[in-house]
Motif scaffolding. Structure first.
Motif, PDB file in Angstrom:
ATOM      1  N   THR A 175      38.734  46.961  32.671  1.00  0.00           N
ATOM      2  CA  THR A 175      38.126  47.266  33.978  1.00  0.00           C
ATOM      3  C   THR A 175      37.346  46.276  34.539  1.00  0.00           C
ATOM      4  OG1 THR A 175      38.165  49.542  33.263  1.00  0.00           O
ATOM      5  CG2 THR A 175      36.773  48.843  35.064  1.00  0.00           C
ATOM      6  N   LEU A 178      38.834  43.068  35.625  1.00  0.00           N
ATOM      7  CA  LEU A 178      39.584  43.335  37.085  1.00  0.00           C
ATOM      8  C   LEU A 178      38.463  43.413  38.243  1.00  0.00           C
ATOM      9  CD1 LEU A 178      42.329  46.266  36.378  1.00  0.00           C
ATOM     10  CD2 LEU A 178      42.524  43.761  37.071  1.00  0.00           C
ATOM     11  N   CYS A 179      37.212  44.088  37.875  1.00  0.00           N
ATOM     12  CA  CYS A 179      36.375  43.952  38.614  1.00  0.00           C
ATOM     13  C   CYS A 179      35.500  42.432  39.054  1.00  0.00           C
ATOM     14  CB  CYS A 179      34.903  44.810  38.103  1.00  0.00           C
ATOM     15  SG  CYS A 179      35.350  46.432  38.036  1.00  0.00           S
ATOM     16  N   ARG A 182      36.901  41.066  42.082  1.00  0.00           N
ATOM     17  CA  ARG A 182      36.720  41.993  43.180  1.00  0.00           C
ATOM     18  C   ARG A 182      34.963  41.735  43.666  1.00  0.00           C
ATOM     19  NH1 ARG A 182      40.050  43.822  46.252  1.00  0.00           N
ATOM     20  NH2 ARG A 182      38.423  45.368  46.900  1.00  0.00           N
ATOM     21  N   ARG A 184      33.479  38.969  43.460  1.00  0.00           N
ATOM     22  CA  ARG A 184      33.510  37.374  44.290  1.00  0.00           C
ATOM     23  C   ARG A 184      33.823  37.786  45.697  1.00  0.00           C
ATOM     24  NH1 ARG A 184      36.352  33.655  39.463  1.00  0.00           N
ATOM     25  NH2 ARG A 184      34.398  33.634  38.072  1.00  0.00           N
ATOM     26  N   VAL A 185      34.817  38.843  45.792  1.00  0.00           N
ATOM     27  CA  VAL A 185      35.364  38.959  47.182  1.00  0.00           C
ATOM     28  C   VAL A 185      34.097  39.636  47.864  1.00  0.00           C
ATOM     29  CG1 VAL A 185      36.934  40.537  48.504  1.00  0.00           C
ATOM     30  CG2 VAL A 185      37.844  39.282  46.554  1.00  0.00           C
ATOM     31  N   LEU A 186      33.512  40.615  46.915  1.00  0.00           N
ATOM     32  CA  LEU A 186      32.454  41.279  47.611  1.00  0.00           C
ATOM     33  C   LEU A 186      31.263  40.221  47.886  1.00  0.00           C
ATOM     34  CD1 LEU A 186      31.286  44.135  48.386  1.00  0.00           C
ATOM     35  CD2 LEU A 186      30.259  44.296  46.135  1.00  0.00           C
ATOM     36  N   THR A 244      35.464  46.906  50.784  1.00  0.00           N
ATOM     37  CA  THR A 244      35.454  46.313  49.531  1.00  0.00           C
ATOM     38  C   THR A 244      34.766  47.114  48.224  1.00  0.00           C
ATOM     39  OG1 THR A 244      35.713  44.153  50.461  1.00  0.00           O
ATOM     40  CG2 THR A 244      35.108  43.978  47.881  1.00  0.00           C
ATOM     41  N   ALA A 247      36.624  50.348  47.306  1.00  0.00           N
ATOM     42  CA  ALA A 247      37.722  49.991  46.394  1.00  0.00           C
ATOM     43  C   ALA A 247      37.237  49.558  44.946  1.00  0.00           C
ATOM     44  CB  ALA A 247      38.658  48.818  47.120  1.00  0.00           C
ATOM     45  N   ASN A 248      36.174  49.010  44.768  1.00  0.00           N
ATOM     46  CA  ASN A 248      35.469  48.729  43.649  1.00  0.00           C
ATOM     47  C   ASN A 248      34.894  49.910  42.748  1.00  0.00           C
ATOM     48  OD1 ASN A 248      35.820  45.871  44.174  1.00  0.00           O
ATOM     49  ND2 ASN A 248      33.891  45.407  44.183  1.00  0.00           N
ATOM     50  N   LEU A 251      38.092  51.751  41.667  1.00  0.00           N
ATOM     51  CA  LEU A 251      38.324  51.157  40.207  1.00  0.00           C
ATOM     52  C   LEU A 251      37.724  51.328  38.850  1.00  0.00           C
ATOM     53  CD1 LEU A 251      40.487  49.173  38.760  1.00  0.00           C
ATOM     54  CD2 LEU A 251      38.758  47.295  39.502  1.00  0.00           C
ATOM     55  N   GLY A 304      27.708  45.021  41.802  1.00  0.00           N
ATOM     56  CA  GLY A 304      28.217  45.118  42.921  1.00  0.00           C
ATOM     57  C   GLY A 304      27.286  45.292  44.558  1.00  0.00           C
TER      58      GLY A 304
END
Length: 617
Positions: A175, A178-179, A182, A184-186, A244, A247-248, A251, A304
């Motif tokens: 987990t 995978l985060c 995500r 970084r995208v955020l 975003t 979605a985080n 997850l 996040g």
């Protein structure tokens, strides 16, 4: 003159900061480990209470282990209380370092001819640095505790049962892996949102400042279309961030429940093989349900939100230190930044003043051979000129002004007219490029610095409250002040009700206390200045977050104190009740009584007319 480049706001600044404050960092680490004792011991104590106590027919021993768990919770509360002041010893100096870095960057950008230094640089300093302080404080409180608790929960789980740790740890690690991308995208989408917000704010500010020109030129539709496009861009950026983040959250929610599901599916086999007892199963479940799952969800959520915001704001601040470029050949460059003077929370400590009739680069000061003490707190400016960089248009241009000791002057004018710049010069935080500035008949460059620190107090729009008690904050400028003096000043400026609501002078504020609104922080700063020995008080929109009645009460408190008072007006009512008013309006600058200015200053008459027609108090 050699040029001292501003220090970038990056990992090197933070690494150097941690080295400089390693004592506080080590203390925070140590107390954090002690604070996480319940997270480490909870499952072990639950398992012991069942296997050695209740299931073995010894309920007294079972209650003993449960009692130890309760004692561990009390121990955690005590460690949290002990840890909090150490967090303040990291957050407050970090803010000071960031202010220094951003201020140095703003000076270099001005010298390089950056057009936005006067606006964007100050905005970063007063808004984004405070945002960094708040986010670092929140992360140290939450992310630190959650991360240590998560680590300790897995250590306890491994100590309780290695097979259980072997089957539950991989889903958590998966987990987290995978985060990371995500987040970084955020972060990228947060940066886009912040840029869109800055563009929207800038466009709206320019439009509102020039609204009369927009109407006069018939450009309302074009300007409305441009603002609408900025609003749409900002809306799309906010929606992208929300998608975003959602979605985080999904997850992490799935990942935090997966270890418990794996444990329950593996439990029959582990119990049958004797690799796991009933007490160990419940202890492991306790670790996952009350430790790992909530800590994992909260940690990723905090990183996040606050973590991504912190990275985004630091990136924006970093531009103010990295974008400085050398000016044209032959152009004057600023010298190395002067040594930082002890500041005061809520009010700016004046540094060595500059300007004594000869041209000097901004922020360049000469140390007087024999410091002199002014005979009175009166101020005088003769043909003072000040600009924000070589080649820039002067913000203050040929200003001549006398402010006698004990007088009350209110300054009004349009945005960008130099009102805040004037208070900076009067406080000795900057020196004029040319002209003469004197305090009590002494040229500003020759004034004794210790006298200046005691005599002059500048309260900016963004007031500052530091970690400590209400008493610590109010008597910062006058450590020997008695409690009766502090309460009298709080009453005079209208802050007594706030002090009482917080719990009195011993009540904690800052990191240790409740959040304060902008107006409440201004009341604390006003009371602090009122109790100080300052004989010159400069209020730079220091009451802008207060209602008109509270603003009037605070201004009257300083005027009745006999202080030399200069007020940069937030409302025109401040000018209407002042004996003298300075109208900064380019080459139409004027000074006089409110009645005189109504007849000879078109700008002042226009401001008063709008105020009266709007029915403002």
């Amino acid at each position: 003159m050699s040029e001292a480049a501003p220090r970038p706001i990056d990992r090197h600044l933070f690494a150097g900061f941690l080295r400089q404050h390693r004592g506080a960092a080590v203390a925070v680490t140590g107390w954090s480990l002690l604070e996480a004792v319940p997270a480490l011991a909870s499952g072990l104590l639950v398992a012991a209470a069942l296997d050695r106590g209740f299931l073995a027919g010894r309920p007294a021993e079972g209650f003993f282990w449960i009692g130890l768990l309760g004692a561990a919770m009390v121990f955690r509360a005590l460690m949290t209380r002990t840890l909090t002041p150490w967090l303040g010893r990291i957050v407050e100096p970090l803010r000071d370092d960031l202010v220094t870095a951003v201020a140095a960057g703003a000076v270099h950008r001005a010298a390089a001819g950056a057009r936005d230094t006067a606006g964007a640089g100050v905005a970063r300093l007063t808004v984004q640095v405070e945002t960094v302080r708040a986010l670092v404080s929140a992360l140290l409180r939450s992310a630190r505790q959650l991360g240590v608790s998560l680590l300790m929960a897995f250590v306890g789980l491994a100590a309780l049962s290695a097979p259980v740790a072997a089957v539950t740890l991989p889903p958590v690690l998966l987990t987290l892996l995978l985060c990371v991308p995500r987040l970084r995208v955020l972060a990228r989408r947060q940066r886009r949102q912040l840029r869109a917000e800055e563009r929207l704010t800038g466009a709206a500010g320019e439009t509102f400042d020039g609204i009369r020109d927009v109407v006069a030129c018939g450009a309302r539709d074009r300007v409305a279309d441009e603002l609408s496009a900025r609003i749409t861009d900002h809306r799309d950026a906010v929606r992208a961030v929300a998608r975003t983040a959602s979605a985080n959250a999904l997850l992490v929610s799935l990942g935090s429940h997966l270890p418990l599901l794996v444990l329950l599916l593996s439990a029959p086999r582990l119990l049958d093989s004797g690799a796991l007892s009933v007490g160990e199963l419940l202890g492991a479940t306790s670790y996952l349900v009350s430790g790992v799952a909530p800590a994992l969800r909260a940690l990723v959520a905090v990183l996040g939100s606050w973590g991504v915001q912190l990275a985004t704001v630091l990136g924006q601040l970093s531009r103010s230190t990295r974008e400085a470029r050398p000016g044209p050949r032959g152009q004057a460059r600023p010298g190395p930044p002067r040594e930082a003077q002890p500041g005061q929370p809520g009010e700016a400590r004046p540094g060595p003043p500059g300007g004594s009739g000869e041209a000097l680069p901004p922020q360049t000061f000469r140390t007087p051979r024999t410091p002199r003490t002014p005979r009175s707190p009166d101020l005088s400016l003769v043909n003072v000129v000040y600009a924000y960089g070589p080649g820039a248009a002067p913000v203050i241009d040929g200003l001549t002004l006398d402010i006698p000791a004990g007088s009350h002057l209110t300054v009004v004018g349009p945005s960008g007219a130099g009102k805040s710049t004037l208070t900076t010069l009067l406080a000795g935080m900057a020196g004029p490029d040319s002209g003469r500035l004197t305090l009590g008949g002494v040229p500003a460059t020759e004034v004794d610095r210790a006298w200046l620190h005691r005599a002059v107090t500048l309260i900016p729009q963004e007031a500052y409250v530091f970690t400590g008690t209400v008493r610590d904050n109010l008597r910062y400028l006058r450590p020997e002040a008695r409690d009766t003096d502090l309460l009298a000043s709080a009453t005079a400026v209208g802050a007594r009700a706030l002090v009482d609501r917080l719990g009195g002078l011993d009540a904690p504020v800052g990191l240790d206390g409740p959040p304060l609104s902008s107006g409440e922080r201004q009341l604390v700063a006003l009371a602090r200045a009122h109790v100080s020995p300052a004989s010159i008080v400069l209020l730079d929109e220091a009451c802008c977050h207060l209602d008109p009645a509270a603003e009037e009460r605070a201004e009257r408190a300083f005027a009745e104190r006999g202080t030399t008072l200069v007020v940069v007006a937030h409302r025109i009512s401040s000018a209407l009740r002042a004996p003298r008013v300075l109208v900064l309006d380019g080459d139409r600058t004027d000074v006089g009584s409110p009645a005189q200015l109504l007849h000879r200053s078109p700008l002042y008459a226009d401001l008063v007319g709008h105020w009266v027609s709007a029915g403002a108090p």
